[in-house]
Structure formats: C-alpha cells, structure tokens
Design a protein around this motif. Structure first.
Motif, mmCIF file in Angstrom:
data_model
loop_
_atom_site.group_PDB
_atom_site.id
_atom_site.type_symbol
_atom_site.label_atom_id
_atom_site.label_comp_id
_atom_site.label_asym_id
_atom_site.label_seq_id
_atom_site.Cartn_x
_atom_site.Cartn_y
_atom_site.Cartn_z
ATOM 1 N N HIS A 221 0.832 -1.207 0.000
ATOM 2 C CA HIS A 221 0.000 0.000 0.000
ATOM 3 C C HIS A 221 0.866 1.256 0.000
ATOM 4 O O HIS A 221 0.517 2.263 -0.636
ATOM 5 C CB HIS A 221 -0.923 -0.003 1.219
ATOM 6 C CG HIS A 221 -1.790 1.217 1.328
ATOM 7 N ND1 HIS A 221 -2.902 1.397 0.532
ATOM 8 C CD2 HIS A 221 -1.695 2.322 2.119
ATOM 9 C CE1 HIS A 221 -3.460 2.565 0.838
ATOM 10 N NE2 HIS A 221 -2.747 3.140 1.785
ATOM 11 N N ALA A 253 -2.952 -5.961 -4.646
ATOM 12 C CA ALA A 253 -2.038 -4.816 -4.504
ATOM 13 C C ALA A 253 -1.227 -4.592 -5.778
ATOM 14 O O ALA A 253 -1.051 -3.449 -6.226
ATOM 15 C CB ALA A 253 -1.100 -5.041 -3.319
ATOM 16 N N ASP A 497 -8.625 4.036 -4.099
ATOM 17 C CA ASP A 497 -9.054 2.643 -4.113
ATOM 18 C C ASP A 497 -10.553 2.609 -4.328
ATOM 19 O O ASP A 497 -11.321 3.026 -3.473
ATOM 20 C CB ASP A 497 -8.717 1.959 -2.774
ATOM 21 C CG ASP A 497 -7.215 1.897 -2.571
ATOM 22 O OD1 ASP A 497 -6.514 1.984 -3.583
ATOM 23 O OD2 ASP A 497 -6.778 1.779 -1.424
#
Length: 500
Positions: A221, A253, A497
């Motif tokens: 992240h 990810a 996101d």
C-alpha cells in the motif's frame, strides 16, 4: 331391543344436550346448575391469575426498559462531563457512574467501535473501566487497538497496548498482530518490522500467516515493494506457508499498482499450490486490475478462464464489469451485464447504482441517469455522497444549474453525510457553467459544514475564474494557494481505491 335413548337407558343424558322435559327429573336440574356455577368460578379465578401474571410481566418489562434508558442517559451525561464537570457532579452524584448496566455500556462501546468513532469509543472504555463490575478483558483491548489502527491512531493504540499489559492481561500473537496492524496501516513500517522480530522471540506470540499478510498488504500500500520478497522469504524460514488470503492480497495490490507482471507471476505461483485454490476474490482482483486500466479484452479472457475453472461470479464481479465497461464507453456490453443480472436475479447494491448512474452521467444520458436514480429510491436503496457527486458532475457538464439546486434540496431533506469531495465537485460544476456566485456559495456551504477549502478547491476555482477571464480573482486565489503549498512544492502520489 330397547332403544338406547328410551326410558330403560341407565345413564343420564349428556350435559350439553337439550333434555326432554318429560324424561328429565326434578333432581337433574339443580345438579347442572351447581356444576355450571363451579365452572364459572374456576374460570374467573384462572382469568384473575392470568391478569396478575400479565401485570407482573408488564411491570418487569417497564423496569427493564427504564433501567436501560437511565443507563443510556447516564452514559450520555458522563461522556460530556469533561465540558460540564461541575454541573454533572451535582446532578449524578459521585458514585452513580460506577453502577451502570454492563450490557448498556458494552453495547455503547460496540456501536462506537463498529462506526470507527475512536474518540467516543475511548471515552466509553474509560467509563467501562470505572465500573464496579469491570474485569480486564483482552478481546476488548484487541478490538479497540484494531479500531485505532483503522483510524490511523498508532500512538493511541500503543498506549492502549501498554495499559493492557499493566492490567495483567495475557499478551499473545493476536494482540501483537493488532498493534502491528495499527503501526503498518499508518505507514510506520520500521516499527511494524521491529514488533515482528519481537514476536518471533516471544513465547506463545509467534507470528502466523495472518500477521504476515497484514504486513505485506501495508508494504504494498505504501509502495515498499522492495520489502515484499524478503518478507515472503522470512515467512518461509518460519515454516509458514502463504494461504489464499495472502495470495489475494498480493494480486490485488500488484493490480492496483499496475504491476501486471508481478500480479500474473503471483497468480501462477498460487495455481501451483494445491492447498491454495483461486476463489471469487482472486477473480475480482484480476478483473479490477485489467478492467480499471482499460484492458477490456484481457479482462474478458480472464473472466472466461475463471468461470471455466468453476469460480462463479458474485455481485462485486458484475459491479467491476459494469464499472470497466462504463469508463471505456462500452455501453452495449454494460447493458448486457445489466440484463444478465436481472435475468438471474442479482439484486443491485448501492455500489451497482453508483456505477451505472456515474456511467450514464458521464455519457450525458441524463434521462437514463435520472431513471436509475428514481429506481434506486423506489427500491429503497439509500443514496450516499458518491451518488450525489455523480449527479452534480453530470448536471454541471450539461449546464443544468437548476437541476443541481434540486439535488441540494434532496440532500437537505436526507441524512446523508457529505465530505470535502462532494463540495469540491459542487464548486467544479458551478465553475464549469460560469455560475461564479453559486460557486462562491458552494465554498461558503463547505465551510458551514465544517470543511476548509483545500488545494483542490482553490485550483478548481482558479481554473473557473481563468476560463471566465476574471484574472484578478484568479490571481488572488493563486496567492492563497501558494501560501498553502509553502516555498517548496511537494508532490505526493495520490491513490484512489475504488471500493467495488
């Protein structure tokens, strides 16, 4: 043969039968009357007993409700005691706050933890610790630490972890993992890795696959991709094998970071493991990665392969397909997905409505957008801030200022929680139309709702004033923006996101 109902029958007639006056004797009538009176008395007594039981139950129920209400009120009062301490002390006494109902306090704490209201949750927890019946509970501490991690409050989480130790609670791998999660979520990766080493050297607190999965997710992240492979190697040295959640974390990810080579290699590695089979989360992460980057053909090929492997789509899968087709202008395929969902009875969620409303709004099809918004209300799906952002943006692009006013009236009559993104969207919509008075009013509304204009707000207004040839206003805002950015301009990579 004598008839059973003739005079020779030795049994008296039934009580509920109407007797013939010729065959009934004078003795039978008084007996029947006595029996009926006794039955009436018995029924009266039974009814009285029932009434007593009902009244007793009602009294107990009222007492229980009153106690709960009183306890709720006490919590509300005590939570405000920092501001009005002197007044409260005179009203509630010194010891009343220590005699609250356990269930009420615990419910209040659970509600605040679930809603991520960390400040209020800590106040309720402080109140909980003052109760006479309080006993330290590790599970409550762990829930609070996890909540603080989600709210980016690592210092508070660390302090609570120390309180947990001071109160004599047993510290295990679950509590360490919660604290590690709080560190890593806030980007304190060095502290998280130090805590991982401590866990490895602490008996009964060894890290598990869940601990490593959390740390891997945080590393990716914050774009610390160089730490991923060493962490996987360390995981293997501890004899811990990645599970489906670990692989899904890596695939998701890598996909969000547009690192497709690493994403595909992780998927291949996952397929080699017999105990880690791909699931619908794997499929959704892969489809989101390719669909979000505009690789529609690759997305469709992956969808077919996952389906041939026996993985069935869920509502999130269709939301991803709708979003991907909508953003690339494939409205025919988007409509086909909508028809498929209707045919096989997939209920639309809030996300589904937001995706299709945004897609038709961007395409300028206001009629279809408005129809879907009305359908959303008919189906009792409550719109949120994202829904209203899409409506405002679409009306701004179409130059429909009056329609934006209608959206604001709907918001006034609802309990939707607005954020700075919505107000920036509103400023941008009015700016595109050259409605500078309304644009300034949107900024004032933003401030009334407790949000300060940020860099996005000022840049949007500068763009609008520049397009409207209002150079003096644009220059003033450029000076304000420069003071916000400081002498050096630091660019940070923003990530969005999409929660689909």
């Amino acid at each position: 043969m004598a008839s059973l109902f003739g005079p020779s029958n030795p049994f008296p007639p039934a009580l509920n039968r109407r007797m013939d006056s010729k065959t009934s004797s004078s003795f039978d009538q008084p007996a029947n009357t006595v029996t009926e009176r006794g039955e009436r008395k018995r029924r009266i007594l039974v009814d009285k007993d029932k009434d007593k039981v009902k009244k007793k139950e009602e009294i107990e129920r009222k007492e229980q409700v009153n106690n709960k209400i009183a306890s709720h009120k006490a919590i509300s009062i005590i939570l405000r005691r920092e501001a009005t301490k002197a007044v409260i002390e005179t009203k509630r006494g010194k010891n009343n706050s220590k005699k609250l109902l356990p269930r009420t306090v615990l419910e209040a704490l659970h509600e605040r933890i679930t809603a991520l209201r960390w400040e209020s949750a800590l106040k309720v927890f402080e109140l909980l610790r003052e109760q006479l019946w309080y006993r330290p509970n590790p599970s409550i501490y762990i829930k609070l630490i996890v909540m603080l991690g989600k709210c980016k409050q690592p210092e508070k989480a660390d302090s609570l972890f120390q309180d947990m130790i001071d109160e004599g609670c047993v510290v295990n791998h679950e509590s360490y993992t919660a604290l590690l999660s709080a560190y890593s979520r806030s980007g304190l990766l060095d502290k998280a890795f130090l805590l991982l080493e401590k866990m490895k050297n602490t008996p009964n607190s060894q890290p598990d696959v869940f601990t490593y999965s959390i740390l891997l997710k945080s590393c990716m992240h914050f774009y610390a991709f160089d730490k991923v492979e060493p962490l996987l190697a360390d995981m293997a040295s501890q004899g811990i094998k990645p599970n489906t959640i670990t692989y899904n974390t890596l695939i998701d990810a890598y996909g969000k970071a547009k690192r497709f080579a690493e994403m595909e290699s992780t998927l291949v590695e996952m397929l080699r493991q017999k105990e880690c089979q791909p699931d619908v989360w794997t499929m959704n992460s892969t489809l989101r990665a390719f669909g979000g980057s505009g690789q529609i053909e690759t997305m469709e090929q992956c969808y077919e392969k996952f389906q041939s492997a026996g993985i069935q789509p869920n509502i999130k899968t269709f939301n991803i397909l709708l979003d991907s087709y909508g953003k690339t202008g494939n409205y025919e395929k988007m409509s086909a997905v909508m028809e498929y969902m209707q045919k096989y009875h997939f209920s639309w969620t809030l996300v589904t409505y937001n995706v299709v409303i945004d897609a038709f709004g961007r395409a300028g099809d206001l009629k279809q957008m408005e129809f879907l918004f009305r359908l959303m209300q008919t189906e009792r799906v409550k719109p949120n801030c994202i829904t209203f952002c899409s409506l405002v943006r679409a009306y701004g692009q179409a130059g429909k200022a009056d329609k934006i006013g209608g959206v604001l009236r709907i918001i006034e009559n609802s309990d939707v929680t607005l954020d700075s993104v919505f107000f920036n969207c509103l400023v941008d919509a009015y700016g595109m139309m050259g409605c500078f008075v309304e644009m300034k009013g949107a900024v004032e509304m933003m401030e009334r709702n407790g949000f300060k204009p940020d860099k996005v707000t000022y840049r949007t207004m500068i763009k609008a004033y520049s397009m409207g040839k209002m150079t003096r206003h644009a220059k003033e805002l450029q000076d304000v923006l420069a003071s916000l950015e400081g002498p050096r301009r630091i660019w940070k990579r923003a990530t969005f996101d999409e929660k689909i």
